[in-house]
Structures are given as C-alpha cells and as structure tokens.
Design a protein around this motif. Sequence first.
Motif, PDB file in Angstrom:
ATOM      1  N   VAL A 110       0.841  -1.202   0.000  1.00 60.28           N
ATOM      2  CA  VAL A 110       0.000   0.000   0.000  1.00 60.28           C
ATOM      3  C   VAL A 110       0.873   1.248   0.000  1.00 60.28           C
ATOM      4  O   VAL A 110       0.597   2.216  -0.717  1.00 60.28           O
ATOM      5  N   ASP A 111       1.973   1.217   0.778  1.00 59.66           N
ATOM      6  CA  ASP A 111       2.888   2.360   0.816  1.00 59.66           C
ATOM      7  C   ASP A 111       3.473   2.648  -0.570  1.00 59.66           C
ATOM      8  O   ASP A 111       3.576   3.805  -0.986  1.00 59.66           O
ATOM      9  N   LEU A 112       3.856   1.600  -1.304  1.00 58.78           N
ATOM     10  CA  LEU A 112       4.414   1.763  -2.641  1.00 58.78           C
ATOM     11  C   LEU A 112       3.394   2.427  -3.570  1.00 58.78           C
ATOM     12  O   LEU A 112       3.726   3.350  -4.317  1.00 58.78           O
ATOM     13  N   LEU A 113       2.147   1.956  -3.515  1.00 57.82           N
ATOM     14  CA  LEU A 113       1.101   2.525  -4.369  1.00 57.82           C
ATOM     15  C   LEU A 113       0.836   3.988  -4.011  1.00 57.82           C
ATOM     16  O   LEU A 113       0.565   4.810  -4.894  1.00 57.82           O
ATOM     17  N   MET A 114       0.958   4.309  -2.722  1.00 59.19           N
ATOM     18  CA  MET A 114       0.784   5.701  -2.301  1.00 59.19           C
ATOM     19  C   MET A 114       1.987   6.551  -2.740  1.00 59.19           C
ATOM     20  O   MET A 114       1.814   7.698  -3.152  1.00 59.19           O
ATOM     21  N   GLU A 115       3.196   6.000  -2.678  1.00 53.67           N
ATOM     22  CA  GLU A 115       4.388   6.725  -3.122  1.00 53.67           C
ATOM     23  C   GLU A 115       4.327   7.023  -4.612  1.00 53.67           C
ATOM     24  O   GLU A 115       4.774   8.079  -5.061  1.00 53.67           O
ATOM     25  N   LEU A 116       3.776   6.097  -5.384  1.00 52.39           N
ATOM     26  CA  LEU A 116       3.609   6.314  -6.816  1.00 52.39           C
ATOM     27  C   LEU A 116       2.564   7.389  -7.092  1.00 52.39           C
ATOM     28  O   LEU A 116       2.477   7.905  -8.201  1.00 52.39           O
ATOM     29  N   GLY A 117       1.744   7.688  -6.084  1.00 61.62           N
ATOM     30  CA  GLY A 117       0.690   8.688  -6.250  1.00 61.62           C
ATOM     31  C   GLY A 117      -0.555   8.129  -6.898  1.00 61.62           C
ATOM     32  O   GLY A 117      -1.411   8.876  -7.360  1.00 61.62           O
ATOM     33  N   VAL A 132     -10.221   3.178   7.673  1.00 59.19           N
ATOM     34  CA  VAL A 132      -9.979   4.123   6.587  1.00 59.19           C
ATOM     35  C   VAL A 132     -10.092   3.368   5.268  1.00 59.19           C
ATOM     36  O   VAL A 132      -9.785   2.175   5.180  1.00 59.19           O
ATOM     37  N   THR A 133     -10.560   4.048   4.237  1.00 59.83           N
ATOM     38  CA  THR A 133     -10.688   3.432   2.922  1.00 59.83           C
ATOM     39  C   THR A 133      -9.559   3.907   2.014  1.00 59.83           C
ATOM     40  O   THR A 133      -8.885   4.892   2.301  1.00 59.83           O
ATOM     41  N   LEU A 134      -9.369   3.190   0.929  1.00 61.22           N
ATOM     42  CA  LEU A 134      -8.370   3.536  -0.084  1.00 61.22           C
ATOM     43  C   LEU A 134      -9.084   3.782  -1.404  1.00 61.22           C
ATOM     44  O   LEU A 134     -10.036   3.074  -1.750  1.00 61.22           O
ATOM     45  N   VAL A 135      -8.627   4.791  -2.151  1.00 62.67           N
ATOM     46  CA  VAL A 135      -9.188   5.124  -3.458  1.00 62.67           C
ATOM     47  C   VAL A 135      -8.042   5.466  -4.412  1.00 62.67           C
ATOM     48  O   VAL A 135      -6.944   5.808  -3.976  1.00 62.67           O
ATOM     49  N   VAL A 136      -8.302   5.374  -5.723  1.00 62.10           N
ATOM     50  CA  VAL A 136      -7.283   5.761  -6.702  1.00 62.10           C
ATOM     51  C   VAL A 136      -7.294   7.278  -6.875  1.00 62.10           C
ATOM     52  O   VAL A 136      -8.272   7.947  -6.566  1.00 62.10           O
ATOM     53  N   THR A 137      -6.179   7.806  -7.367  1.00 63.11           N
ATOM     54  CA  THR A 137      -6.012   9.250  -7.520  1.00 63.11           C
ATOM     55  C   THR A 137      -6.151   9.659  -8.984  1.00 63.11           C
ATOM     56  O   THR A 137      -6.214   8.814  -9.887  1.00 63.11           O
ATOM     57  N   GLU A 138      -6.153  10.969  -9.216  1.00 60.19           N
ATOM     58  CA  GLU A 138      -6.161  11.476 -10.586  1.00 60.19           C
ATOM     59  C   GLU A 138      -4.870  11.106 -11.309  1.00 60.19           C
ATOM     60  O   GLU A 138      -4.859  10.931 -12.520  1.00 60.19           O
ATOM     61  N   ALA A 139      -3.770  10.961 -10.576  1.00 61.51           N
ATOM     62  CA  ALA A 139      -2.510  10.545 -11.203  1.00 61.51           C
ATOM     63  C   ALA A 139      -2.655   9.135 -11.790  1.00 61.51           C
ATOM     64  O   ALA A 139      -2.122   8.841 -12.864  1.00 61.51           O
ATOM     65  N   PHE A 140      -3.380   8.258 -11.098  1.00 57.40           N
ATOM     66  CA  PHE A 140      -3.665   6.912 -11.605  1.00 57.40           C
ATOM     67  C   PHE A 140      -4.475   7.021 -12.897  1.00 57.40           C
ATOM     68  O   PHE A 140      -4.152   6.387 -13.899  1.00 57.40           O
ATOM     69  N   LEU A 141      -5.537   7.831 -12.860  1.00 55.71           N
ATOM     70  CA  LEU A 141      -6.386   8.000 -14.040  1.00 55.71           C
ATOM     71  C   LEU A 141      -5.574   8.551 -15.202  1.00 55.71           C
ATOM     72  O   LEU A 141      -5.680   8.070 -16.331  1.00 55.71           O
ATOM     73  N   ASP A 142      -4.741   9.549 -14.922  1.00 57.06           N
ATOM     74  CA  ASP A 142      -3.928  10.168 -15.957  1.00 57.06           C
ATOM     75  C   ASP A 142      -2.940   9.161 -16.547  1.00 57.06           C
ATOM     76  O   ASP A 142      -2.779   9.070 -17.762  1.00 57.06           O
ATOM     77  N   HIS A 143      -2.282   8.381 -15.700  1.00 55.60           N
ATOM     78  CA  HIS A 143      -1.297   7.401 -16.164  1.00 55.60           C
ATOM     79  C   HIS A 143      -1.920   6.372 -17.107  1.00 55.60           C
ATOM     80  O   HIS A 143      -1.309   5.966 -18.091  1.00 55.60           O
TER      81      HIS A 143
END
Length: 194
Positions: A110-117, A132-143
């Motif tokens: 999880v830390d790695l995925l957060m470091e990647l943004g 706490v929940t986890l969600v993907v970011t706009e950086a994921f969508l953009d990539h």
Amino acid sequence: MVEAVLFASATPLSSRQIAERLPEGCDVQEALAGLRELYASRGVQLVRVGDGWAFRTATDLGFLMSHQVVETKKLSRAAIETLAIIAYHQPVTRAEIEEIRGVSVSSGTVDLLMELGWVRLGKRRMSPGRPVTLVVTEAFLDHFGLSSPKDLPGISELKAAGMLDNRPGLDGLGSGRTEEEDGEDGDGAPDSLV
C-alpha cells in the motif's frame, strides 16, 4: 488564455483552477468546449482527467512516444492485484482487500502505491473501528488514460481481450459497495472486480 494555462501546467487543472487564473467573467466551460473541438483531429487533444483538463497526445499517435517511456521499477503481482482491487472496489478497506485476495496485504504494498501517487486515503467507514478506505487518484487516471474510474474495462471486455481466463466465480465479484456508499463519496467507481 485557457489554452496557454493548460499548456503551461504540468498537471491537469480543474475548471475552478483555470478560472482563478483568468480575468473576471470568462466562461471557462465554453472555452474548454471550443478547445476540445479545435484539437479533436490533431496530434494533441484536450482530455478530461478526473476533475481536471489536460492536453495529451492523441491515442492513435501514442506509439510515437513509446521511446520516451522509462520504466524504473515493475510492480509486484501483489501490488498489481491490490491496485486492481482498489480501482474496481473503491472506496475499499484493507480488510476488504485481504478478503478478496485471500491473503494479508503488506503495508509496504500500500505504501508503494501511495508513493507512486496512484492510491490515497479516502473517507473513514461508519462501521465499528471506523476503518480508513483507499481510493485511486487522478494521477492513476492520468497514467492509464482514463477520465474516471467508470472507464475501467469490465470483466467481459478483459475476457474478450484474453486478459482473463474463464475461472468460475469471476462474474460474481464486484458488488461489495452499496448505492448509498456510491452517493456518499461520489467517486463514481465501477462495481466490478477484475
């Protein structure tokens, strides 16, 4: 002015962020619609990335950029599985990820995925322990060239592309969220797991 602001930005900008940089009374939505139409048949296109807007290479010309892609580190199978679960089931807790995968999730994954943004912390669930929940970011969508999590391919599309085998039980996955949760966080993620 909108074109210049978007070209100068290293990250996608929301309509609000664009409006803050323009003189009072400018119609940002009209300008975005005009730019999108103007660039529709060009090598660079205006695309929506999450809540923001950015210029990107046209999808049919992406092969021209392939030599510029630098892959510094490959994700482990566990990280890829965890990322897929988060993307398709968001918002999802660590316990739910472990239930789906059938093994515990390393905090390093999880830390790695957060470091990647690509992943961030979401809202806390209104359940015992308030996880706490986890969600993907706009950086994921953009990539991955997605406008929103709703653009993720479904199981039938992945099977048709030969990316999934026909294991029993895959079609039943993905209904872990309720409509109430979808309305609460407004992330619009699809309700299927790959």
